[in-house]
Every structure is written in C-alpha cells, then in structure tokens.
Design a protein around this motif. Sequence first.
Motif, PDB file in Angstrom:
ATOM      1  N   ASP A  32       0.527   1.049   1.092  1.00 57.96           N
ATOM      2  CA  ASP A  32       0.103   0.602   2.412  1.00 57.96           C
ATOM      3  C   ASP A  32      -1.312   0.031   2.431  1.00 57.96           C
ATOM      4  OD1 ASP A  32       0.430   0.139   5.115  1.00 57.96           O
ATOM      5  OD2 ASP A  32      -0.261   2.130   5.694  1.00 57.96           O
ATOM      6  N   GLY A  33      -1.579  -0.948   1.570  1.00 55.26           N
ATOM      7  CA  GLY A  33      -2.878  -1.601   1.579  1.00 55.26           C
ATOM      8  C   GLY A  33      -3.954  -0.902   0.785  1.00 55.26           C
ATOM      9  N   VAL A  34      -3.610   0.163   0.068  1.00 59.72           N
ATOM     10  CA  VAL A  34      -4.582   0.877  -0.770  1.00 59.72           C
ATOM     11  C   VAL A  34      -4.089   0.819  -2.210  1.00 59.72           C
ATOM     12  CG1 VAL A  34      -5.699   3.081  -1.266  1.00 59.72           C
ATOM     13  CG2 VAL A  34      -5.226   2.429   1.096  1.00 59.72           C
ATOM     14  N   GLN A  35      -4.945   0.345  -3.093  1.00 57.27           N
ATOM     15  CA  GLN A  35      -4.569   0.233  -4.508  1.00 57.27           C
ATOM     16  C   GLN A  35      -5.497   1.097  -5.353  1.00 57.27           C
ATOM     17  OE1 GLN A  35      -4.912  -3.702  -6.140  1.00 57.27           O
ATOM     18  NE2 GLN A  35      -4.049  -3.105  -8.097  1.00 57.27           N
ATOM     19  N   LEU A  36      -4.902   1.978  -6.150  1.00 55.93           N
ATOM     20  CA  LEU A  36      -5.668   2.824  -7.069  1.00 55.93           C
ATOM     21  C   LEU A  36      -5.988   2.007  -8.311  1.00 55.93           C
ATOM     22  CD1 LEU A  36      -6.774   5.632  -7.821  1.00 55.93           C
ATOM     23  CD2 LEU A  36      -4.517   6.165  -8.741  1.00 55.93           C
ATOM     24  N   LEU A  37      -7.276   1.817  -8.588  1.00 51.53           N
ATOM     25  CA  LEU A  37      -7.705   1.014  -9.734  1.00 51.53           C
ATOM     26  C   LEU A  37      -7.971   1.860 -10.968  1.00 51.53           C
ATOM     27  CD1 LEU A  37     -10.251  -1.291  -7.872  1.00 51.53           C
ATOM     28  CD2 LEU A  37      -7.849  -1.770  -8.418  1.00 51.53           C
ATOM     29  N   VAL A  81     -10.663   3.079  -5.705  1.00 51.45           N
ATOM     30  CA  VAL A  81      -9.601   2.451  -4.922  1.00 51.45           C
ATOM     31  C   VAL A  81     -10.169   1.238  -4.199  1.00 51.45           C
ATOM     32  CG1 VAL A  81      -8.274   4.569  -4.551  1.00 51.45           C
ATOM     33  CG2 VAL A  81      -9.978   3.897  -2.880  1.00 51.45           C
ATOM     34  N   VAL A  82      -9.287   0.322  -3.914  1.00 56.93           N
ATOM     35  CA  VAL A  82      -9.640  -0.814  -3.063  1.00 56.93           C
ATOM     36  C   VAL A  82      -8.651  -0.811  -1.899  1.00 56.93           C
ATOM     37  CG1 VAL A  82      -8.256  -2.482  -4.373  1.00 56.93           C
ATOM     38  CG2 VAL A  82     -10.171  -3.275  -2.983  1.00 56.93           C
ATOM     39  N   THR A  83      -9.175  -1.055  -0.701  1.00 56.38           N
ATOM     40  CA  THR A  83      -8.322  -1.045   0.480  1.00 56.38           C
ATOM     41  C   THR A  83      -8.468  -2.347   1.246  1.00 56.38           C
ATOM     42  OG1 THR A  83      -7.765   0.107   2.527  1.00 56.38           O
ATOM     43  CG2 THR A  83     -10.063   0.155   1.883  1.00 56.38           C
ATOM     44  N   GLU A  84      -7.372  -2.762   1.837  1.00 53.20           N
ATOM     45  CA  GLU A  84      -7.372  -3.944   2.701  1.00 53.20           C
ATOM     46  C   GLU A  84      -7.310  -3.537   4.165  1.00 53.20           C
ATOM     47  OE1 GLU A  84      -4.039  -6.153   1.315  1.00 53.20           O
ATOM     48  OE2 GLU A  84      -4.877  -6.393  -0.683  1.00 53.20           O
ATOM     49  N   ARG A  85      -7.330  -2.261   4.441  1.00 54.40           N
ATOM     50  CA  ARG A  85      -7.266  -1.767   5.814  1.00 54.40           C
ATOM     51  C   ARG A  85      -8.551  -2.111   6.566  1.00 54.40           C
ATOM     52  NH1 ARG A  85      -4.946   4.316   5.051  1.00 54.40           N
ATOM     53  NH2 ARG A  85      -2.866   3.736   4.373  1.00 54.40           N
ATOM     54  N   THR A  86      -8.414  -2.496   7.796  1.00 51.41           N
ATOM     55  CA  THR A  86      -9.580  -2.744   8.641  1.00 51.41           C
ATOM     56  C   THR A  86      -9.675  -1.714   9.758  1.00 51.41           C
ATOM     57  OG1 THR A  86      -8.293  -4.288   9.985  1.00 51.41           O
ATOM     58  CG2 THR A  86      -9.597  -5.223   8.164  1.00 51.41           C
ATOM     59  N   ASN A  87      -8.574  -1.003  10.032  1.00 53.83           N
ATOM     60  CA  ASN A  87      -8.556   0.018  11.072  1.00 53.83           C
ATOM     61  C   ASN A  87      -8.632   1.390  10.407  1.00 53.83           C
ATOM     62  OD1 ASN A  87      -8.007   1.843  13.075  1.00 53.83           O
ATOM     63  ND2 ASN A  87      -6.092   0.898  13.738  1.00 53.83           N
ATOM     64  N   PRO A  88      -9.749   2.128  10.545  1.00 48.82           N
ATOM     65  CA  PRO A  88      -9.877   3.427   9.870  1.00 48.82           C
ATOM     66  C   PRO A  88      -8.927   4.485  10.403  1.00 48.82           C
ATOM     67  CG  PRO A  88     -11.724   3.069  11.341  1.00 48.82           C
ATOM     68  CD  PRO A  88     -10.927   1.787  11.328  1.00 48.82           C
ATOM     69  N   TYR A  89      -8.303   4.266  11.562  1.00 45.82           N
ATOM     70  CA  TYR A  89      -7.390   5.249  12.137  1.00 45.82           C
ATOM     71  C   TYR A  89      -5.928   4.876  11.898  1.00 45.82           C
ATOM     72  CZ  TYR A  89     -11.682   6.678  14.295  1.00 45.82           C
ATOM     73  OH  TYR A  89     -12.971   7.085  14.491  1.00 45.82           O
TER      74      TYR A  89
END
Length: 105
Positions: A32-37, A81-89
Amino acid sequence: MRFKVNHLTRYFYSEPVRLGRHWLRLRPRSQDGVQLLHFDLDVEPAPAGRSEGLDPDGNLVTAVWFAQVTPRLQVRCQFEVVTERTNPYHYLADPAPWPVPYPPD
C-alpha cells in the motif's frame, strides 16, 4: 518520503538466565505505497535457531530461541522504507465495537 530506522533493545540480568523463545515483530510490510528497501536484524547472544513466518494479521514474525544461559539479551534492528503516502492517517482502521463480542461458547 524515505525513513531510516535504528532500533535497539537491551536487557541486562543480575545473574545468567535461560531465555525462552522470543517472537520479534520488527519488519515493516511492503504494501500500500510503502516499500521496504533494507532490513537487518541482529540478536545477541546468537540464537540456537531462527525461523520466520506470518502471524494471523499477515505480519512477518521472526522467532528465535537459545541454548545457553546469558547475562543479557540485545536485539538490534535497522531498516529503510520509502513511502508514497501523503496522508499520515491513511492507515487508521474503522473502530471495533468495545468490548469485542465473543460467542457464548
């Protein structure tokens, strides 16, 4: 956004103890928009055995067990990790009824 996390837990005992099995839930999921590097887990003393599996919620769990007694236990975890989320909730789940209704049996 990119996050680098360093986690360290240390236990010191007044005399050597025999450690039981430990279940470690420290690895973030790639979804869901989070990638473990990157992920690294180090346990001291070195475990006699180690296995990985999934818990009922789909989280990766690392089980470690020990053969010797020890005066301490150290768990070090590092990940990125890198995330593409813009909404923290974005992760919040719907509230569950309280108390959780269990069948009478």
